[in-house]
Each structure stands twice: as structure tokens, then as C-alpha cells.
Design an enzyme around this catalytic site. Sequence first.
Site, PDB file in Angstrom:
ATOM      1  N   ARG A 120       0.815  -1.233   0.000  1.00 43.19           N
ATOM      2  CA  ARG A 120       0.000   0.000   0.000  1.00 43.19           C
ATOM      3  C   ARG A 120       0.847   1.282   0.000  1.00 43.19           C
ATOM      4  NH1 ARG A 120      -3.438  -2.925   3.729  1.00 43.19           N
ATOM      5  NH2 ARG A 120      -5.107  -3.834   2.466  1.00 43.19           N
ATOM      6  N   LYS A 142       3.736  11.762 -11.047  1.00 44.10           N
ATOM      7  CA  LYS A 142       2.803  10.987 -11.880  1.00 44.10           C
ATOM      8  C   LYS A 142       3.441   9.625 -12.135  1.00 44.10           C
ATOM      9  CE  LYS A 142       0.185  14.428 -14.448  1.00 44.10           C
ATOM     10  NZ  LYS A 142      -0.075  14.998 -15.785  1.00 44.10           N
ATOM     11  N   GLU A 184      10.972  18.222 -24.811  1.00 43.84           N
ATOM     12  CA  GLU A 184      10.320  18.628 -23.561  1.00 43.84           C
ATOM     13  C   GLU A 184      11.005  19.868 -22.955  1.00 43.84           C
ATOM     14  OE1 GLU A 184       7.553  17.437 -22.212  1.00 43.84           O
ATOM     15  OE2 GLU A 184       7.296  15.378 -22.912  1.00 43.84           O
ATOM     16  N   LYS A 225       9.063  23.067 -13.749  1.00 39.66           N
ATOM     17  CA  LYS A 225       8.133  21.977 -13.444  1.00 39.66           C
ATOM     18  C   LYS A 225       7.791  21.985 -11.960  1.00 39.66           C
ATOM     19  CE  LYS A 225       6.414  17.559 -14.102  1.00 39.66           C
ATOM     20  NZ  LYS A 225       6.333  16.358 -14.871  1.00 39.66           N
ATOM     21  N   GLU A 235      -3.249  18.415 -11.096  1.00 38.39           N
ATOM     22  CA  GLU A 235      -3.701  18.880 -12.407  1.00 38.39           C
ATOM     23  C   GLU A 235      -5.157  19.322 -12.409  1.00 38.39           C
ATOM     24  OE1 GLU A 235      -1.788  16.792 -15.689  1.00 38.39           O
ATOM     25  OE2 GLU A 235      -3.515  17.262 -16.938  1.00 38.39           O
ATOM     26  N   ARG A 239      -1.234  22.789 -13.945  1.00 37.85           N
ATOM     27  CA  ARG A 239      -0.362  21.680 -14.369  1.00 37.85           C
ATOM     28  C   ARG A 239      -0.665  21.249 -15.798  1.00 37.85           C
ATOM     29  NH1 ARG A 239       1.967  16.594 -10.855  1.00 37.85           N
ATOM     30  NH2 ARG A 239       3.126  15.681 -12.579  1.00 37.85           N
ATOM     31  N   ASN A 243       1.111  20.179 -20.622  1.00 41.44           N
ATOM     32  CA  ASN A 243       0.668  19.366 -21.763  1.00 41.44           C
ATOM     33  C   ASN A 243       0.700  20.130 -23.078  1.00 41.44           C
ATOM     34  OD1 ASN A 243       0.171  17.185 -20.063  1.00 41.44           O
ATOM     35  ND2 ASN A 243      -1.876  17.917 -19.572  1.00 41.44           N
ATOM     36  N   HIS A 246       0.709  18.233 -26.278  1.00 42.19           N
ATOM     37  CA  HIS A 246       0.458  16.819 -25.973  1.00 42.19           C
ATOM     38  C   HIS A 246      -0.855  16.284 -26.540  1.00 42.19           C
ATOM     39  CE1 HIS A 246       3.970  17.215 -23.519  1.00 42.19           C
ATOM     40  NE2 HIS A 246       3.877  15.979 -23.046  1.00 42.19           N
ATOM     41  N   HIS A 250      -0.211  12.903 -28.391  1.00 43.06           N
ATOM     42  CA  HIS A 250      -0.759  11.594 -28.024  1.00 43.06           C
ATOM     43  C   HIS A 250      -1.459  10.931 -29.214  1.00 43.06           C
ATOM     44  CE1 HIS A 250      -0.568  12.336 -23.405  1.00 43.06           C
ATOM     45  NE2 HIS A 250       0.592  12.055 -23.934  1.00 43.06           N
ATOM     46  N   HIS A 264       8.242   9.859 -27.869  1.00 41.91           N
ATOM     47  CA  HIS A 264       7.338  10.813 -27.219  1.00 41.91           C
ATOM     48  C   HIS A 264       7.806  12.269 -27.402  1.00 41.91           C
ATOM     49  CE1 HIS A 264       4.555  12.543 -24.365  1.00 41.91           C
ATOM     50  NE2 HIS A 264       5.566  13.056 -23.694  1.00 41.91           N
TER      51      HIS A 264
END
Length: 367
Positions: A120, A142, A184, A225, A235, A239, A243, A246, A250, A264
Site C-alpha cells: 500500500r 505521476k 520537452e 516543473k 492537475e 499543471r 501538456n 500533448h 498523443h 514521445h
Amino acid sequence: MTHVVPVPLGDRSYEVHVGAGLIARAEPLVAPQAPRGRVLVLTEERVAPLWLDRLRAGLGGIEAPALALPPGEATKGWDGYARAVEWLLDQRPERADVVLALGGGVIGDLAGYAAATLLRGVPFVQVPTTLLAQVDSSVGGKTGINTRHGKNLVGAFHQPRLVLCDTGALGTLPDRDFRAGYGEVAKYGLLGNEGFFAWLERHGPGLRGDPAALSEAVRRSVEMKAAIVARDEREAGDRALLNLGHTFAHALEAATGYSDRLLHGEAVAVGCALAFDLSAQLGICAQEAPGRVRAHLEAMGLPRELRDVPGLPGPEALLDLMGQDKKVRDGKLRFVLVRGVGEAFVTADVPREAVLAVLAASGDAKS
Ligand code: GLY
């Protein structure tokens, strides 16, 4: 010279250390996180021969059993996750044991998710060895894996306890991976800091051969960042600016099967150029802005147009793929648009025709 960038998140605050040679000096930094005197290392088969022994030497008296997983996005799925977690359980972990990710974004995201769910939740430390992981995926918590439904659809926010960005590790990165990671870096200038973008226009092309400038580029990216994550960890707002490019990216990655046909960071580069096109098309930013972005991406050897990516489907199919993105809310596509270099904002108010026009123009053969 090492820079320390704090990520202030209350009792989950941590530091990102940026500089050359950090792996060789890891012990005093990692020891406070590893009270049982060991870390459980998840790494990757291409990274282990280059960096695992050096990490173990740098960790001194801290024990570091390791599992090396195969390279590639496919590792970040259910099978890779099961393999990682079963191996971690084989090590008879306790809650105080630390998972250490040594590798790029795939390993960092997978190891972070394994750490978030093992017993956990156990602590984890990131030692990113790619430019993309150093400036983006290792910071901000993330974590997750891909499923047949798409990328990163199963995951958790789980902040690392420490991030060591050894910019010396970037020396062994293949050129293409370095360039893709740079996509990036450029994104940070484009989304929030015109001064940084202008600095990158001067220093970007020589970055690989200039250790001081490289550390500076990583530090400034991490600072941006960290500031955004500190304002909006989950987000709910700002945040999403991270993106930029993005929504397009994607769709391009889905169309190319998340393969090395398009990495990417390369997809993000094309996506940033298209986000500027869309902003110009909607009259939100100056008509010259997309040209400035493209000139820099070209100087860095990055793709800029859909026509640079062989085998893509047409605009309608790409728009459909965009609709499968996590960022869709109430059935509406959300885009990060720009008022200019360094001035991004999020909107769901973009006519479909404008997106199709941008996609069509970028896909058409050059006249
Ligand atoms: N890579 C985007 C984020 O961390 O929010």
C-alpha cells in the site's frame, strides 16, 4: 556544481538535485531515505550495464539488489508491472524499504507505480538517466502503466522522496533520445518563459558538448516543473500547461503504435509546432510565432510537421485519436494554446474545423 531544486508539497516535499557526477556521490543523499541500509533498484537492460555498477559504487554501504527490465514502452504494462512487483516481494520488503528507479521515463513511471502500490505504498527515489526523465517524468509524482485502452490510464500520484538528475548520465544517451528529450526542454520555454526559450535558441544546438549549459537547461526545466507542480499537484489547473503540444502528440503516438517510429519527445515537438499553428489560425498569437518555433526545432534536428512522420492517417482519423485522450472533459477536447512564446493557457473552446485545417496543412506535401 550541483543545484538543488525544492519541490514544496508540505509533508511530501522533496529535493531534485541537478549536476554532473551525482550517481558517484549518491550515498549521503540516499542514506537518509533508506533507514534499513538498502534500496530495491528497478532498472532497464540497456541502462544496467552502463550505470548499475557505478550506482552501487556510489551507494557505498547501501545494499542495492536490482531487477533489469527490457527496454521500450511495452515494459510499462500489466506484465512488466507484475514482474516488478513480484520481484520486489521476493526481496521481502518492509514499509521503510525504498524502491529506486534507475532509467528513463518507462522505468520511472513503472517503478513509481510499483512503489505506490507495494504494501500500500513504499517510498521511492528517482535516478533518471534520460533527458526526458530528468526534465519531466521524474519530477511531479505521476506514476502509472499503459493498458490496451491507452497510455498511463492506470496509475497514482506518488511523489518521490528524492530525485538525482546526474547530467553526466546523459553522455551515454543515444543522439536520437537526447534530441527527443530536448523536445520537452523546448516546451518549458514555449509554455512559460520567453527568456528561457531565447536562451535555448542560443545554447540548444551546442548543449550536448557543453556540460555547464546542459546542467543549466535541466535545472531551469526542473525549476519550472517544480513551481507548476507545487501550485497544482493533481492537475486541477495550471499543471495542464505542461501538456503543451500533448493533445496532438498523443494522437500521433497512438497512430504510430507508441513505437520508435515516433518517440514521445519527437511527438511533443511536432505537437508544439501545431499548437502554435492552431493559436495563429485562431488569431490568438502572432502569425510569425509558429515560424520561430519551427526554426528552433529544425536547428535541434527535431520533426515539426505531420509530413515528417511517414504513414500517419488523415486529419479526421487523427482528430478521432485525440478524442481518446485523458484530457477530454465533458466530451470536449482541451488544448493548450499560446498568446506568444512563453504565454500558454488551456481552453476547450476550439472549433473542430480549425484543428482539421491545421492538421491538413501540416500533412500536405510541401508545395
Ligand atoms: N508530464 C506532465 C506532468 O507531469 O504533468
